[in-house]
Design a protein around this motif. Structure first.
Motif, PDB file in Angstrom:
ATOM      1  N   UNK A  52       1.057  -1.355   0.098  1.00 50.64           N
ATOM      2  CA  UNK A  52       0.004   0.142   0.007  1.00 50.64           C
ATOM      3  C   UNK A  52       0.910   1.463  -0.018  1.00 50.64           C
ATOM      4  N   UNK A  53       0.495   2.274  -0.772  1.00 56.94           N
ATOM      5  CA  UNK A  53       1.244   3.579  -0.831  1.00 56.94           C
ATOM      6  C   UNK A  53       0.272   4.667  -0.419  1.00 56.94           C
ATOM      7  N   UNK A  54       0.778   5.192   0.785  1.00 60.20           N
ATOM      8  CA  UNK A  54      -0.003   6.248   1.352  1.00 60.20           C
ATOM      9  C   UNK A  54       0.281   7.684   0.892  1.00 60.20           C
ATOM     10  N   UNK A  55      -0.270   8.096  -0.068  1.00 57.43           N
ATOM     11  CA  UNK A  55       0.421   9.385  -0.742  1.00 57.43           C
ATOM     12  C   UNK A  55      -0.594  10.582  -0.107  1.00 57.43           C
ATOM     13  N   UNK A  56       0.000  11.388   0.536  1.00 54.96           N
ATOM     14  CA  UNK A  56      -0.660  12.723   0.953  1.00 54.96           C
ATOM     15  C   UNK A  56       0.302  13.834   1.124  1.00 54.96           C
ATOM     16  N   UNK A  57      -0.199  15.153   0.641  1.00 52.17           N
ATOM     17  CA  UNK A  57       1.090  16.049   0.732  1.00 52.17           C
ATOM     18  C   UNK A  57       1.056  16.494   2.133  1.00 52.17           C
ATOM     19  N   UNK A  58       1.948  17.385   2.396  1.00 52.25           N
ATOM     20  CA  UNK A  58       2.403  18.025   3.703  1.00 52.25           C
ATOM     21  C   UNK A  58       1.146  18.572   4.393  1.00 52.25           C
ATOM     22  N   UNK A  62      -1.100  12.936   6.942  1.00 49.64           N
ATOM     23  CA  UNK A  62      -0.300  11.710   6.441  1.00 49.64           C
ATOM     24  C   UNK A  62      -0.247  10.878   7.690  1.00 49.64           C
ATOM     25  N   UNK A  63       0.224  11.301   8.893  1.00 51.15           N
ATOM     26  CA  UNK A  63       0.515  10.283  10.043  1.00 51.15           C
ATOM     27  C   UNK A  63      -0.981   9.800  10.590  1.00 51.15           C
ATOM     28  N   UNK A 154      -5.202  25.872   1.584  1.00 55.34           N
ATOM     29  CA  UNK A 154      -4.965  27.092   2.414  1.00 55.34           C
ATOM     30  C   UNK A 154      -4.918  26.544   3.940  1.00 55.34           C
ATOM     31  N   UNK A 155      -5.680  25.506   4.144  1.00 60.07           N
ATOM     32  CA  UNK A 155      -5.581  25.064   5.674  1.00 60.07           C
ATOM     33  C   UNK A 155      -4.397  24.362   5.890  1.00 60.07           C
ATOM     34  N   UNK A 156      -3.849  23.681   4.847  1.00 66.64           N
ATOM     35  CA  UNK A 156      -2.574  22.878   5.094  1.00 66.64           C
ATOM     36  C   UNK A 156      -1.466  23.815   5.402  1.00 66.64           C
ATOM     37  N   UNK A 157      -1.434  24.964   4.520  1.00 70.02           N
ATOM     38  CA  UNK A 157      -0.306  25.906   4.784  1.00 70.02           C
ATOM     39  C   UNK A 157      -0.304  26.691   6.104  1.00 70.02           C
ATOM     40  N   UNK A 158      -1.602  26.938   6.387  1.00 68.70           N
ATOM     41  CA  UNK A 158      -1.501  27.360   7.779  1.00 68.70           C
ATOM     42  C   UNK A 158      -1.277  26.472   8.813  1.00 68.70           C
ATOM     43  N   UNK A 159      -1.339  25.392   8.574  1.00 75.52           N
ATOM     44  CA  UNK A 159      -0.694  24.283   9.542  1.00 75.52           C
ATOM     45  C   UNK A 159       0.629  24.124   9.513  1.00 75.52           C
ATOM     46  N   UNK A 216       1.683  25.708  -4.774  1.00 77.15           N
ATOM     47  CA  UNK A 216       1.627  24.879  -6.367  1.00 77.15           C
ATOM     48  C   UNK A 216       2.522  23.651  -6.152  1.00 77.15           C
ATOM     49  N   UNK A 217       3.527  23.904  -5.569  1.00 75.64           N
ATOM     50  CA  UNK A 217       4.710  22.746  -5.438  1.00 75.64           C
ATOM     51  C   UNK A 217       4.254  21.611  -4.652  1.00 75.64           C
ATOM     52  N   UNK A 218       3.827  21.970  -3.443  1.00 75.22           N
ATOM     53  CA  UNK A 218       3.484  20.908  -2.372  1.00 75.22           C
ATOM     54  C   UNK A 218       2.000  20.339  -2.638  1.00 75.22           C
ATOM     55  N   UNK A 219       1.005  21.221  -3.135  1.00 73.41           N
ATOM     56  CA  UNK A 219      -0.460  20.714  -3.084  1.00 73.41           C
ATOM     57  C   UNK A 219      -0.758  20.635  -4.564  1.00 73.41           C
ATOM     58  N   UNK A 220      -0.941  21.782  -5.475  1.00 72.86           N
ATOM     59  CA  UNK A 220      -1.668  21.522  -6.699  1.00 72.86           C
ATOM     60  C   UNK A 220      -0.750  20.652  -7.452  1.00 72.86           C
ATOM     61  N   UNK A 221       0.407  20.489  -7.460  1.00 71.12           N
ATOM     62  CA  UNK A 221       1.368  19.725  -8.303  1.00 71.12           C
ATOM     63  C   UNK A 221       1.050  18.193  -8.014  1.00 71.12           C
ATOM     64  N   UNK A 222       0.673  18.079  -6.686  1.00 73.58           N
ATOM     65  CA  UNK A 222       0.362  16.575  -6.308  1.00 73.58           C
ATOM     66  C   UNK A 222      -1.131  16.291  -6.733  1.00 73.58           C
TER      67      UNK A 222
END
Length: 273
Positions: A52-58, A62-63, A154-159, A216-222
């Motif tokens: 299984x591959x668990x693919x999640x951006x920052x 993920x955890x 926008x939520x992830x980058x605030x975190x 863009x690099x961490x989320x939109x590209x994902x």
């Protein structure tokens, strides 16, 4: 373009060159990534049928998703010491001088009769294969299973801001880059967004930073990398907010997708732990 080895001038860092306008999984310019995060490492993993591959951006669950997998695999386990020992991160180095072979051999020796999963923040290229020049290092295979989670950027980058600030300064010293943490410490989120998010990673040449920078690099590209695979029978696409709204339903959905069949006695422990 290719992923190049660490340079002597800054042994902590590695370099990746990319086409100036390649935004599907945008460029990770020169001298920008610390050595503990090495996406190319995952291209060397000998995946087994059924992994299984668990693919999640920052900062997108993920955890949490890794722990769901572990609890389903074990039927409920409150006593494990480290989730990263149970679900390895196939992009992560534990020390500055650690050879790839040490990790690859460790993962290869994981029991073959026990379901195995790996974490990644990466996405595959347009053909489902790694495409380093686009920053795509994940692999899609029909004999693997995938849990892909996305969160509103926008939520992830605030975190992401308090996440970076909570890192022990000694961790950066250990990797020989004490000043890197200081680059992310800003008094307000507005300053963090303007000075850290929009300009891309530290030391990234401005001419290759895409519009939106880290968003863009961490989320939109994902999303661009995984979205074409969303209807594949071995890919389960989830949203962080849906998992928060219905935790039990999400865990049961993951269990069904991965083929786990816990007993009625196991379910309360799985959902608790």
């Amino acid at each position: 373009p290719k992923w190049t080895p660490a340079i002597k001038r800054r042994p902590l860092l590695h370099r990746a060159r990319q086409p100036e306008h390649s935004f599907s999984r945008p460029g990770l310019g020169d001298d920008i990534m610390v050595n503990w995060f090495q996406p190319p490492l995952q291209t060397k993993v000998e995946y087994r049928q059924g992994d299984t591959i668990i693919a999640v951006p920052a900062k997108s669950g993920t955890t949490w998703t890794m722990n769901i997998f572990h609890q389903l695999k074990t039927g409920g386990d409150p006593d494990f010491k480290d989730i990263y020992a149970e679900v390895p991160w196939s992009e992560f180095k534990e020390g500055p001088d650690q050879p790839d072979e040490e990790l690859l051999e460790r993962w290869k020796k994981m029991p073959a009769d026990v379901p195995r999963a790996f974490k990644t923040h990466s996405s595959p290229g347009p053909e489902g294969t790694p495409l380093p020049e686009m920053g795509c290092f994940a692999t899609y295979r029909e004999d693997l299973k995938y849990i892909v989670v996305m969160r509103n950027p926008e939520e992830a980058i605030v975190s992401f801001k308090p996440f970076i600030e909570s890192h022990n300064p000694k961790a950066f010293e250990y990797w020989g880059e004490p000043e890197m943490r200081e680059k992310f410490l800003k008094p307000t989120f507005q300053a963090f967004f303007d000075e850290c998010v929009l300009p891309g990673f530290p030391n990234m040449p401005p001419e290759i930073v895409p519009p939106g920078g880290l968003l863009t690099m961490l989320f939109f590209g994902f999303v661009n990398g995984w979205w074409p695979l969303r209807n594949k029978p071995n890919v389960l696409f989830l949203h962080f907010s849906e998992m928060k709204a219905d935790h039990e339903g999400s865990v049961r959905k993951i269990a069904k997708h991965l083929g786990f069949k816990p007993t009625e006695e196991q379910w309360p422990k799985i959902l608790e732990y």
